[in-house]
Design a protein around this motif. Structure first.
Motif, short mmCIF file in Angstrom:
data_model
loop_
_atom_site.label_atom_id
_atom_site.label_comp_id
_atom_site.label_asym_id
_atom_site.label_seq_id
_atom_site.Cartn_x
_atom_site.Cartn_y
_atom_site.Cartn_z
N VAL A 162 157.28 18.39 47.76
CA VAL A 162 156.55 19.62 48.04
C VAL A 162 155.81 19.43 49.36
CG1 VAL A 162 154.62 21.08 47.31
CG2 VAL A 162 156.30 20.29 45.63
N SER A 163 156.03 20.36 50.29
CA SER A 163 155.42 20.29 51.60
C SER A 163 154.74 21.63 51.89
CB SER A 163 156.48 19.95 52.66
OG SER A 163 155.91 19.80 53.94
N TRP A 164 154.20 21.80 53.10
CA TRP A 164 153.43 23.02 53.38
C TRP A 164 153.37 23.29 54.88
CZ3 TRP A 164 147.88 22.57 54.93
CH2 TRP A 164 147.49 21.24 55.17
N LEU A 165 152.77 24.42 55.23
CA LEU A 165 152.56 24.86 56.61
C LEU A 165 153.87 24.90 57.41
CD1 LEU A 165 149.06 23.53 57.74
CD2 LEU A 165 149.70 25.81 56.99
N GLY A 166 153.83 24.48 58.70
CA GLY A 166 154.93 24.71 59.63
C GLY A 166 156.28 24.22 59.14
N ILE A 167 157.30 25.06 59.26
CA ILE A 167 158.61 24.72 58.73
C ILE A 167 159.16 23.45 59.37
CG2 ILE A 167 160.99 25.51 58.45
CD1 ILE A 167 159.93 28.38 58.49
N GLU A 181 165.71 30.38 52.50
CA GLU A 181 164.41 30.95 52.83
C GLU A 181 164.15 32.21 52.03
OE1 GLU A 181 161.83 31.87 56.89
OE2 GLU A 181 164.02 31.93 56.98
N GLY A 182 162.89 32.43 51.68
CA GLY A 182 162.51 33.65 50.99
C GLY A 182 162.96 33.68 49.54
N GLY A 234 148.83 29.32 40.01
CA GLY A 234 149.96 29.66 39.15
C GLY A 234 151.25 29.14 39.73
N HIS A 235 152.35 29.80 39.41
CA HIS A 235 153.66 29.41 39.93
C HIS A 235 153.76 29.85 41.38
CE1 HIS A 235 157.99 28.95 40.38
NE2 HIS A 235 158.04 28.36 39.19
N PRO A 236 154.30 29.00 42.27
CA PRO A 236 154.34 29.39 43.69
C PRO A 236 155.15 30.64 43.97
CG PRO A 236 155.60 27.36 43.28
CD PRO A 236 154.79 27.63 42.06
N ARG A 237 156.12 30.99 43.10
CA ARG A 237 156.90 32.20 43.38
C ARG A 237 156.04 33.45 43.33
NH1 ARG A 237 161.77 32.89 39.85
NH2 ARG A 237 161.72 30.65 39.48
N GLU A 238 154.89 33.37 42.68
CA GLU A 238 153.99 34.51 42.59
C GLU A 238 153.03 34.59 43.77
OE1 GLU A 238 152.09 33.60 38.96
OE2 GLU A 238 153.84 34.00 37.70
N HIS A 239 153.01 33.55 44.62
CA HIS A 239 151.99 33.48 45.68
C HIS A 239 152.56 33.17 47.07
CE1 HIS A 239 148.73 33.58 42.68
NE2 HIS A 239 149.52 32.84 41.95
N VAL A 240 153.77 32.63 47.14
CA VAL A 240 154.34 32.25 48.44
C VAL A 240 155.36 33.30 48.86
CG1 VAL A 240 155.54 30.46 49.73
CG2 VAL A 240 153.96 29.82 47.89
N ASP A 241 155.06 34.00 49.93
CA ASP A 241 155.92 35.11 50.36
C ASP A 241 157.28 34.64 50.87
OD1 ASP A 241 153.95 36.97 49.73
OD2 ASP A 241 153.04 36.84 51.73
N VAL A 300 163.23 19.36 49.99
CA VAL A 300 161.92 19.48 50.64
C VAL A 300 161.57 20.96 50.62
CG1 VAL A 300 160.57 19.19 52.74
CG2 VAL A 300 162.26 17.45 52.10
N LEU A 301 160.54 21.32 49.84
CA LEU A 301 160.15 22.72 49.66
C LEU A 301 158.87 23.01 50.44
CD1 LEU A 301 160.48 25.46 48.19
CD2 LEU A 301 159.13 24.49 46.31
N GLN A 302 158.96 23.96 51.38
CA GLN A 302 157.81 24.37 52.19
C GLN A 302 157.11 25.53 51.51
OE1 GLN A 302 158.11 21.46 54.43
NE2 GLN A 302 156.85 22.98 55.48
N LEU A 303 155.84 25.34 51.16
CA LEU A 303 155.08 26.34 50.41
C LEU A 303 153.91 26.92 51.19
CD1 LEU A 303 155.09 24.78 46.81
CD2 LEU A 303 156.46 26.70 47.67
N GLN A 304 154.06 27.02 52.51
CA GLN A 304 153.02 27.62 53.35
C GLN A 304 151.66 27.02 53.03
OE1 GLN A 304 153.49 31.91 52.99
NE2 GLN A 304 155.61 31.82 53.62
N ARG A 305 150.69 27.83 52.61
CA ARG A 305 149.34 27.34 52.33
C ARG A 305 149.04 27.23 50.83
NH1 ARG A 305 146.14 27.17 56.85
NH2 ARG A 305 146.99 28.19 58.70
N PHE A 306 150.09 27.30 50.02
CA PHE A 306 149.89 27.22 48.57
C PHE A 306 149.32 25.87 48.17
CE2 PHE A 306 151.54 26.46 44.22
CZ PHE A 306 151.01 27.57 43.58
#
Length: 373
Positions: free
Chosen positions: A184-189, A221-222, A252-259, A276-282
């Motif tokens: 699980v990763s985050w921020l810049g792709i 993506e998306g 909660g589950h990231p699918r409900e919060h990560v656009d 490697v899953l990018q979850l923005q700021r989740f």
């Protein structure tokens, strides 16, 4: 090595040196900031860019370090009297263009080209540290890797994150039979996705037999990420277990919060699969989970420490000093090549929407117990 004249000397080549930049948190420590006691000396500096909030020139002035107009001059460091004992390339941050693949075009190949030219002119073969991946272009990544190995230069590269403690800790022998590894990763792709690739590969290379090659890299993506997860193509159970380890509550589950999530899917030649899953700021840190041959799942977060003084950079700085002092790297150069190529191919796959066969990585072989480079 209490006598300053006996200490190893390095030239630092950076894109920009401003507050909270990689230059500040690495070179700042080597200049005695953040409570750090350095064992080597920075004796020359090259600044590719000077933003309005530049602090590099002042840091150099306070510490009596010349700022040279070219990379070659900084490495020659004529004022020092003796050749430098190493070169630090910190090509992260700065005002550089983006390409159509959403990659920032840092001048890392140019940094290497001018470094190699300077070393050749001086007749030097000294250790090189390179911050993060080798290049945004796969062709440049291959060229840099070939040149370093051909020259036999001691080399340390990559991310600071694999050097962090894993919480909870687990015996590394569990990775020997890993069949699926999820990060699980985050921020810049690209920028943070590379950290995720490094966490993945630092785990994958510990499996029995070491690294035996990578077949392909895919990117989604998306909503296609969650659709693939619903089809069982992405192991949701591993994602959930990795998220259980992160510090702080999640909504909660990231699918409900990560656009717009992004996932990179790595198919290794021996059948192991990495994600490697990018979850923005989740989330605000990296975590991994892996499944062994017996089906058991192990999960942990990378204890990175994201507030000043950024403890993960202290561990990286110690690794840099050991490279300069001993001529030996804690990280096989093959890992840096593999992760650099993976993020290059991953961003290409994301741009084209097509799985990228990793022909550049099909024949890569290395082991932590017997690295080839």
């Amino acid at each position: 090595m209490n006598n300053r004249a006996e200490r190893k000397k390095v030239a630092a080549i950076v894109t920009e040196y401003r507050p909270d930049s990689h230059a500040e948190v690495i070179l700042g420590r080597l200049l005695g900031q953040f409570g750090y006691k350095p064992q080597i000396d920075v004796v020359a500096l090259y600044l590719d860019q000077e933003p309005l909030n530049d602090i590099g020139k002042e840091a150099a002035r306070v510490n009596g370090i010349p700022v040279y107009a070219s990379i070659g001059e900084a490495i020659a460091a004529p004022h020092a009297g003796l050749p430098v004992d190493g070169v630090l390339l910190i090509g992260e941050h700065g005002d550089y263009p983006w390409n159509e693949k959403r990659q920032k075009q840092y001048p890392r190949r140019r940094f290497f080209e001018e470094t190699f030219r300077a070393l050749d002119q001086l007749g030097l073969a000294v250790p090189i540290f390179n911050d993060k991946h080798l290049s945004y272009r796969i062709e440049d990544t291959e060229w840099i890797y070939r040149e370093i190995t051909r020259r036999g230069l001691p080399f340390l590269g990559g991310s600071s994150i694999p050097h962090t403690p894993q919480v909870p800790s687990y015996p590394s022998k569990r990775l020997r039979q890993a069949k699926e590894i999820f990060v699980v990763s985050w921020l810049g792709i690209e920028s943070y996705g590379f950290h995720g690739m490094e966490v993945l590969q630092a785990a994958a290379e510990q499996r029995d037999g070491g690294e035996t090659g990578i077949h392909s890299v895919q990117a989604l993506e998306g909503r296609s990420v969650w659709a693939a997860m619903d089809r069982g193509e992405i192991p949701e159970e591993l994602m959930v277990e990795a998220l259980r380890t992160v510090s702080g509550p999640l909504p909660g589950h990231p699918r409900e919060h990560v656009d717009v999530p992004v996932v990179f899917i790595i198919a290794y030649c021996d059948g192991v699969r990495g994600y490697v899953l990018q979850l923005q700021r989740f989330v605000k840190e990296w975590a991994l989970a892996f499944r062994g041959a017996d089906g058991k799942i192990t999960a942990a977060r990378c204890e990175s420490g994201w507030e000043r003084p950024y403890s993960h950079f202290e561990r990286l700085t110690k690794q840099i000093e050991q490279l300069i002092l001993t001529g030996r790297s804690s990280v096989p150069i093959e890992r840096t090549f593999v992760t650099s190529a993976m993020i290059n191919l991953g961003m290409e796959a994301l741009y084209t929407g097509k799985k990228r066969v990793a022909s550049e990585l099909r024949s890569i072989r290395y082991s932590l117990r017997n690295p080839s480079g």
